[in-house]
Design an enzyme around this catalytic site. Sequence first.
Site, PDB file in Angstrom:
ATOM      1  N   HIS A  33       0.828  -1.219   0.000  1.00  0.00           N
ATOM      2  CA  HIS A  33       0.000   0.000   0.000  1.00  0.00           C
ATOM      3  C   HIS A  33       0.861   1.268   0.000  1.00  0.00           C
ATOM      4  O   HIS A  33       0.501   2.266   0.599  1.00  0.00           O
ATOM      5  CB  HIS A  33      -0.978  -0.005   1.191  1.00  0.00           C
ATOM      6  CG  HIS A  33      -2.115  -0.973   0.984  1.00  0.00           C
ATOM      7  ND1 HIS A  33      -3.297  -0.604   0.384  1.00  0.00           N
ATOM      8  CD2 HIS A  33      -2.227  -2.292   1.261  1.00  0.00           C
ATOM      9  CE1 HIS A  33      -4.107  -1.674   0.327  1.00  0.00           C
ATOM     10  NE2 HIS A  33      -3.472  -2.713   0.840  1.00  0.00           N
ATOM     11  N   ASP A  35       2.176   2.459  -3.135  1.00  0.00           N
ATOM     12  CA  ASP A  35       2.236   3.122  -4.453  1.00  0.00           C
ATOM     13  C   ASP A  35       1.427   4.410  -4.486  1.00  0.00           C
ATOM     14  O   ASP A  35       1.888   5.432  -4.988  1.00  0.00           O
ATOM     15  CB  ASP A  35       1.876   2.171  -5.618  1.00  0.00           C
ATOM     16  CG  ASP A  35       0.526   1.500  -5.513  1.00  0.00           C
ATOM     17  OD1 ASP A  35      -0.130   1.595  -4.453  1.00  0.00           O
ATOM     18  OD2 ASP A  35       0.113   0.865  -6.510  1.00  0.00           O
ATOM     19  N   SER A  66     -15.482 -14.058 -22.929  1.00  0.00           N
ATOM     20  CA  SER A  66     -14.572 -14.522 -21.894  1.00  0.00           C
ATOM     21  C   SER A  66     -14.753 -16.022 -21.717  1.00  0.00           C
ATOM     22  O   SER A  66     -15.881 -16.524 -21.773  1.00  0.00           O
ATOM     23  CB  SER A  66     -14.881 -13.813 -20.579  1.00  0.00           C
ATOM     24  OG  SER A  66     -14.382 -14.562 -19.494  1.00  0.00           O
ATOM     25  N   GLY A 125      -9.345 -11.917  -8.924  1.00  0.00           N
ATOM     26  CA  GLY A 125      -9.718 -11.268  -7.663  1.00  0.00           C
ATOM     27  C   GLY A 125      -8.975 -11.830  -6.464  1.00  0.00           C
ATOM     28  O   GLY A 125      -9.517 -11.920  -5.370  1.00  0.00           O
ATOM     29  N   GLY A 127      -5.622 -10.819  -5.676  1.00  0.00           N
ATOM     30  CA  GLY A 127      -4.474  -9.988  -5.335  1.00  0.00           C
ATOM     31  C   GLY A 127      -3.281 -10.221  -6.245  1.00  0.00           C
ATOM     32  O   GLY A 127      -2.171  -9.815  -5.925  1.00  0.00           O
ATOM     33  N   SER A 129      -3.435  -9.288  -9.468  1.00  0.00           N
ATOM     34  CA  SER A 129      -3.580  -8.264 -10.485  1.00  0.00           C
ATOM     35  C   SER A 129      -4.134  -8.754 -11.819  1.00  0.00           C
ATOM     36  O   SER A 129      -3.638  -8.395 -12.886  1.00  0.00           O
ATOM     37  CB  SER A 129      -2.235  -7.575 -10.700  1.00  0.00           C
ATOM     38  OG  SER A 129      -2.475  -6.258 -10.998  1.00  0.00           O
ATOM     39  N   SER A 131      -6.773  -7.756 -13.052  1.00  0.00           N
ATOM     40  CA  SER A 131      -7.351  -6.607 -13.767  1.00  0.00           C
ATOM     41  C   SER A 131      -6.281  -5.857 -14.576  1.00  0.00           C
ATOM     42  O   SER A 131      -6.482  -5.569 -15.759  1.00  0.00           O
ATOM     43  CB  SER A 131      -8.075  -5.666 -12.803  1.00  0.00           C
ATOM     44  OG  SER A 131      -7.236  -5.308 -11.744  1.00  0.00           O
ATOM     45  N   ASP A 175       0.559  -1.848 -10.362  1.00  0.00           N
ATOM     46  CA  ASP A 175       0.201  -3.066 -11.095  1.00  0.00           C
ATOM     47  C   ASP A 175       0.497  -2.982 -12.595  1.00  0.00           C
ATOM     48  O   ASP A 175       1.167  -3.868 -13.142  1.00  0.00           O
ATOM     49  CB  ASP A 175      -1.254  -3.444 -10.830  1.00  0.00           C
ATOM     50  CG  ASP A 175      -1.497  -3.697  -9.350  1.00  0.00           C
ATOM     51  OD1 ASP A 175      -0.509  -3.844  -8.610  1.00  0.00           O
ATOM     52  OD2 ASP A 175      -2.657  -3.725  -8.926  1.00  0.00           O
TER      53      ASP A 175
HETATM   54  C1  GLA Z   1      -3.870  -3.171  -5.160  1.00  0.00           C
HETATM   55  C2  GLA Z   1      -3.706  -1.922  -5.999  1.00  0.00           C
HETATM   56  C3  GLA Z   1      -2.234  -1.512  -6.091  1.00  0.00           C
HETATM   57  C4  GLA Z   1      -1.607  -1.414  -4.694  1.00  0.00           C
HETATM   58  C5  GLA Z   1      -1.907  -2.672  -3.886  1.00  0.00           C
HETATM   59  C6  GLA Z   1      -1.472  -2.565  -2.445  1.00  0.00           C
HETATM   60  O1  GLA Z   1      -3.277  -4.259  -5.786  1.00  0.00           O
HETATM   61  O2  GLA Z   1      -4.208  -2.138  -7.302  1.00  0.00           O
HETATM   62  O3  GLA Z   1      -2.127  -0.293  -6.785  1.00  0.00           O
HETATM   63  O4  GLA Z   1      -2.065  -0.259  -4.045  1.00  0.00           O
HETATM   64  O5  GLA Z   1      -3.288  -2.987  -3.882  1.00  0.00           O
HETATM   65  O6  GLA Z   1      -0.075  -2.533  -2.323  1.00  0.00           O
END
Ligand code: GLA
Length: 391
Positions: A33, A35, A66, A125, A127, A129, A131, A175
């Site tokens: 957290h 960035d 999809s 979903g 963590g 990334s 998306s 990300d």
């Molecule tokens: C998510 C957000 C990132 C970053 C992390 C926490 O993945 O998309 O930009 O803030 O949480 O480190």
Amino acid sequence: MAAHAAQFVDCHGPGPDPRLFFSPGRVNLFGGHLDYNGGPVMPTAIDRGTFIAARSRSDRLLRMASAYDPQVVEVDLDQLPATRVSKWVDYPLGVIVELAAQVAGPGSALPGGLDILYGGDLPIGSGLSSSASICVGTALMLDSLWGLELSNLDRVRVALRAERHFVGVQCGIMDPYAIGCAREGHLLWLDCKDESIEYLPIDGTQLSILVTNTGVQRALAASEFNRRVDQCAQAFDTLRSSSPEATCLRDIPLDVFESMRGSMDPVLADRAEHVIHEVRRTFEAREHLLAGNPGGMGECMTQTHESLRSLYQVSCPELDLLVETAAGCPGAFGARLTGAGFGGCTVTLVRRGEERDVQASLEARFEGEFGRRPQVEVFEGDPGPREITSA
Ligand code: GLA
């Protein structure tokens, strides 16, 4: 990938072979957290990600499908939606809308329609990334099929705008950079204050990156994430009065924070305390990495997790148990939740060769406590988004 190409034909019908693209996910090892607070982060791309197959059409329709959703979404290139539709398709649509607005000019300037199929092997979903993987991959696919001649950074930035503006998550820059600027065998050192980049080698013959998925769905992730972003902005507003040079929370010196802590809202003070110490820890982890000291890196990870749990409050019992278990495994150097938190995955730094023992401990302890097995996997690195020329 070959299966994805075959599925494309099932979905969009016969015709010329589609072009195939791969865009990885990412795992963040250091800088939790930070960035959106201007701090440094150290993510790496992983060998799981998004598959995209795409073929030009002779009209101006985009037909997006999809592998996870049988319904094909059809959009007219000349009537792009102005707002999100709250489905997976928001991510690619966001990229198209942003490209139309900022790179190619008005909608009519975009080249012709496309048939597209998304799929992949990245847990969604969790963590990792998914998306940003879709967004950066979509930018590359559109760049290639439409001949836009974007730079790598153009694609990263368009992906970021898609998530921030169109999808509406106030995400930081980590990300899309972690994915778009990936280099295999390296952690990316991204300074989110000035967006500068360095590549720090990680010795894959000595170290493994083990990711454990709790399977806990991050239902509140978007709203709680946006709340953390707001809380950090408020904390910075208070603290900057005593530190006029500071441009973001990362810049607040520890002594300034400590002298003001007592007069701050306690929740905002906790959030700021995490950020300020996490910046220090991330620089420390970098030194350990460069010095070849995985034990030191692992300790930083475990401390980060504790701070994310108690001060930042983005953990959950499943994540905590996995981190605690890893701390007791001889083959593991340390662990932490990765991504935004609220469920999803932990990342554990493991001595190469000891993966199975660590995995067995994590599974046994988790199953004993929660009555089901978490998914534990070793992820290798990845060179970043690319067109796949042999399926
Ligand atoms: C998510 C957000 C990132 C970053 C992390 C926490 O993945 O998309 O930009 O803030 O949480 O480190």
